[in-house]
Write an enzyme that holds these catalytic residues in place. Structure first.
Site, PDB file in Angstrom:
ATOM      1  N   ILE A 142       0.886  -1.152   0.000  1.00 17.34           N
ATOM      2  CA  ILE A 142       0.000   0.000   0.000  1.00 17.34           C
ATOM      3  C   ILE A 142       0.933   1.212   0.000  1.00 17.34           C
ATOM      4  CG2 ILE A 142      -0.203  -0.060   2.541  1.00 17.34           C
ATOM      5  CD1 ILE A 142      -2.954   1.228   2.254  1.00 17.34           C
ATOM      6  N   SER A 143       0.746   2.103  -0.954  1.00 19.33           N
ATOM      7  CA  SER A 143       1.690   3.199  -1.164  1.00 19.33           C
ATOM      8  C   SER A 143       1.764   4.137   0.028  1.00 19.33           C
ATOM      9  CB  SER A 143       1.304   4.001  -2.414  1.00 19.33           C
ATOM     10  OG  SER A 143       1.490   3.258  -3.583  1.00 19.33           O
ATOM     11  N   GLN A 144       2.889   4.816   0.151  1.00 17.03           N
ATOM     12  CA  GLN A 144       3.066   5.874   1.137  1.00 17.03           C
ATOM     13  C   GLN A 144       1.982   6.931   0.911  1.00 17.03           C
ATOM     14  OE1 GLN A 144       6.844   7.782   0.725  1.00 17.03           O
ATOM     15  NE2 GLN A 144       6.439   9.333   2.273  1.00 17.03           N
TER      16      GLN A 144
END
Length: 221
Positions: free
Chosen positions: A70-72
């Site tokens: 899950i992206s920053q």
């Protein structure tokens, strides 16, 4: 848009942590109020594995299974701000992942089509988004090819690092459209904005360096 049976899992503490995260993201240069408001509304911890719940509101990427992350939050906000989504625009997301970016886009009023190559992630994200009250058009398939039957798209966002800009995605971009995609190698990518002008001319611009998991061709099992 979040169903009542899930609201009880979004506590005052979670909301407070989320507000601090949004303030942190804003301090790093995100100024689009619609992006920040969407991030305030979407409980990121719903999209995290239980072992990482205590890290849900840190500005960091975390594993979600199938070798993906899950992206920053800053990266999500940066891409979304660069995309410049308006309500009711038709948006293609390549790389559904956890579904978090999809929820942000739908909170901003996008008519979202999203495609994921990992079947396990596709099924999990689709189920979670539906439980939360979101209804994107979810597809299991090869993101490199986009979704030709549903094109053209006003906006396209790619949430994995590509070695090149797939021509299929450029072809599916409507005149006046914007494509945001990280392009590079395994060591890092440059965030590229591809704009298709009204006359079909393509304009490219670079917007900083990031690190994403690779964009792969074909469907995974």
């Amino acid at each position: 848009m979040i169903l009542k049976n899930m609201l009880q899992d979004d506590s005052i503490r979670h909301k407070g942590l989320r507000r601090k995260l949004v303030e942190e993201v804003a301090a790093k240069g995100i100024s689009d109020k619609r992006v920040l408001e969407a991030m305030l509304k979407v409980p990121r911890h719903f999209f995290m594995d239980s072992g990482f719940l205590s890290f849900a509101y840190k500005d960091q990427a975390f594993p979600i299974g199938s070798g993906q992350t899950i992206s920053q939050p800053f990266t999500v906000a940066f891409q979304t701000q660069l995309l410049q989504v308006s309500p009711m625009q038709k948006v293609l997301e390549v790389g559904t992942g956890s579904g978090y970016q999809a929820a942000i886009l739908m909170e901003m009023g996008a008519r979202l089509y999203t495609i994921e190559r990992h079947r396990e992630l596709f099924l999990a994200a689709k189920a979670l988004l539906e439980e939360m009250g979101y209804r994107p058009s979810c597809h299991y398939g090869d993101g490199y090819q986009g979704l030709p039957p549903y094109s053209p798209f006003d906006r396209i966002i790619v949430t994995a690092g590509a070695t090149e800009v797939p021509q299929a995605l450029v072809d599916q971009l409507a005149p006046g459209g914007r494509l945001v995609i990280p392009v590079g190698n395994d060591y890092g990518q440059t965030m590229m904005l591809i704009e298709k002008l009204d006359d079909g001319t393509i304009k490219e611009s670079a917007h900083g360096n990031f690190i994403f998991v690779p964009l792969l061709k074909g469907k995974a099992k």
